[in-house]
Motif scaffolding. Structure first.
Motif, PDB file in Angstrom:
ATOM      1  N   GLU A   1      -2.086   1.885   8.199  1.00 40.49           N
ATOM      2  CA  GLU A   1      -3.003   2.399   7.185  1.00 40.49           C
ATOM      3  C   GLU A   1      -3.977   3.408   7.781  1.00 40.49           C
ATOM      4  O   GLU A   1      -4.345   4.378   7.134  1.00 40.49           O
ATOM      5  CB  GLU A   1      -3.795   1.259   6.521  1.00 40.49           C
ATOM      6  CG  GLU A   1      -2.984   0.414   5.594  1.00 40.49           C
ATOM      7  CD  GLU A   1      -2.247  -0.745   6.261  1.00 40.49           C
ATOM      8  OE1 GLU A   1      -1.791  -1.630   5.537  1.00 40.49           O
ATOM      9  OE2 GLU A   1      -2.115  -0.763   7.500  1.00 40.49           O
TER      10      GLU A   1
ATOM     11  N   PRO B   1      -4.547   7.471  -0.247  1.00 40.66           N
ATOM     12  CA  PRO B   1      -3.853   6.370  -0.926  1.00 40.66           C
ATOM     13  C   PRO B   1      -3.439   6.765  -2.342  1.00 40.66           C
ATOM     14  O   PRO B   1      -4.109   7.557  -2.994  1.00 40.66           O
ATOM     15  CB  PRO B   1      -4.881   5.246  -0.950  1.00 40.66           C
ATOM     16  CG  PRO B   1      -6.197   5.884  -0.686  1.00 40.66           C
ATOM     17  CD  PRO B   1      -5.936   7.189   0.019  1.00 40.66           C
TER      18      PRO B   1
ATOM     19  N   GLY C   1      -3.312   6.539   6.064  1.00 36.03           N
ATOM     20  CA  GLY C   1      -4.124   6.160   4.918  1.00 36.03           C
ATOM     21  C   GLY C   1      -5.106   7.158   4.360  1.00 36.03           C
ATOM     22  O   GLY C   1      -5.941   6.798   3.536  1.00 36.03           O
TER      23      GLY C   1
ATOM     24  N   PHE D   1       0.852   5.546   0.397  1.00 33.43           N
ATOM     25  CA  PHE D   1       0.069   6.673   0.878  1.00 33.43           C
ATOM     26  C   PHE D   1       0.816   7.981   0.661  1.00 33.43           C
ATOM     27  O   PHE D   1       2.003   8.081   0.941  1.00 33.43           O
ATOM     28  CB  PHE D   1      -0.260   6.507   2.365  1.00 33.43           C
ATOM     29  CG  PHE D   1      -1.002   5.246   2.654  1.00 33.43           C
ATOM     30  CD1 PHE D   1      -2.349   5.124   2.339  1.00 33.43           C
ATOM     31  CD2 PHE D   1      -0.355   4.153   3.206  1.00 33.43           C
ATOM     32  CE1 PHE D   1      -3.039   3.946   2.572  1.00 33.43           C
ATOM     33  CE2 PHE D   1      -1.023   2.971   3.446  1.00 33.43           C
ATOM     34  CZ  PHE D   1      -2.372   2.865   3.135  1.00 33.43           C
TER      35      PHE D   1
ATOM     36  N   ARG E   1       5.786  10.088   0.900  1.00 31.64           N
ATOM     37  CA  ARG E   1       5.101   8.805   0.757  1.00 31.64           C
ATOM     38  C   ARG E   1       5.437   7.891   1.921  1.00 31.64           C
ATOM     39  O   ARG E   1       6.559   7.870   2.427  1.00 31.64           O
ATOM     40  CB  ARG E   1       5.536   8.067  -0.520  1.00 31.64           C
ATOM     41  CG  ARG E   1       5.203   8.767  -1.813  1.00 31.64           C
ATOM     42  CD  ARG E   1       3.709   8.725  -2.123  1.00 31.64           C
ATOM     43  NE  ARG E   1       3.429   9.220  -3.443  1.00 31.64           N
ATOM     44  CZ  ARG E   1       3.255  10.483  -3.766  1.00 31.64           C
ATOM     45  NH1 ARG E   1       3.336  11.426  -2.859  1.00 31.64           N
ATOM     46  NH2 ARG E   1       2.983  10.843  -5.007  1.00 31.64           N
TER      47      ARG E   1
ATOM     48  N   LYS F   1       0.858  -1.192   0.000  1.00 30.06           N
ATOM     49  CA  LYS F   1       0.000   0.000   0.000  1.00 30.06           C
ATOM     50  C   LYS F   1       0.894   1.242   0.000  1.00 30.06           C
ATOM     51  O   LYS F   1       1.910   1.288   0.688  1.00 30.06           O
ATOM     52  CB  LYS F   1      -0.902   0.048   1.227  1.00 30.06           C
ATOM     53  CG  LYS F   1      -1.790  -1.155   1.398  1.00 30.06           C
ATOM     54  CD  LYS F   1      -2.905  -1.172   0.406  1.00 30.06           C
ATOM     55  CE  LYS F   1      -3.819  -2.362   0.689  1.00 30.06           C
ATOM     56  NZ  LYS F   1      -4.516  -2.836  -0.431  1.00 30.06           N
TER      57      LYS F   1
ATOM     58  N   ARG G   1      -2.797   5.532  -6.113  1.00 28.51           N
ATOM     59  CA  ARG G   1      -3.135   4.454  -7.039  1.00 28.51           C
ATOM     60  C   ARG G   1      -1.927   4.176  -7.911  1.00 28.51           C
ATOM     61  O   ARG G   1      -1.409   5.067  -8.577  1.00 28.51           O
ATOM     62  CB  ARG G   1      -4.316   4.842  -7.922  1.00 28.51           C
ATOM     63  CG  ARG G   1      -5.539   5.238  -7.144  1.00 28.51           C
ATOM     64  CD  ARG G   1      -6.382   4.024  -6.798  1.00 28.51           C
ATOM     65  NE  ARG G   1      -7.604   4.442  -6.135  1.00 28.51           N
ATOM     66  CZ  ARG G   1      -7.878   4.152  -4.875  1.00 28.51           C
ATOM     67  NH1 ARG G   1      -7.031   3.473  -4.157  1.00 28.51           N
ATOM     68  NH2 ARG G   1      -8.996   4.552  -4.320  1.00 28.51           N
TER      69      ARG G   1
END
Length: 123
Positions: A101, A108, A105, A25, A36, A23, A110
């Motif tokens: 997260e 997020p 989070g 973020f 990030r 993941k 993509r």
């Protein structure tokens, strides 16, 4: 190094050593320290350490700012400081417990991951 290129180098390195549940973020609105946070899961101490070391080396080899790495001693949670990006590689129980997260989070990012491409190919 551009943040998009840096996150691609990091994600590719994580995928090379079979990290799971990656993941990304965007934290640029939450802190000025980094742009990030990348979180990934590993299934063993050995894999966690291998992932951390591989990410660190790949970022360095691609001209990125690999500042430091922590947690290699135990291998349960390895943090790689890549300057504009912080990478957390955790075993499943720690990842569930600390739930990063929820902390990071809000935004997020993509990004097409190798595992997403493989799913599309098999459909």
């Amino acid at each position: 190094m551009d943040i998009r290129k840096l996150q691609r180098v990091i994600v590719n390195a994580l995928e090379d050593v079979k990290a799971q549940d990656i993941k990304i973020f965007n934290t640029s609105k939450q802190t000025a320290l980094f742009e990030r946070v990348i979180v990934a899961t590993a299934n063993s101490n050995r894999q966690t350490r291998a992932l951390g070391h591989h990410v660190f080396m790949e970022v360095k080899e691609n001209g990125g700012d690999a500042v430091g790495i922590e947690g290699l001693e135990t291998g349960e949670w390895v943090l790689v400081d890549c300057g504009s990006a912080i990478v957390h590689i955790m075993q499943p129980a720690l990842r569930a417990y600390y739930n990063l997260e929820e902390l990071w989070g809000g935004h997020p990012v993509r990004m097409k991951l190798l595992e997403d491409e493989n799913k599309e190919d098999s459909e």
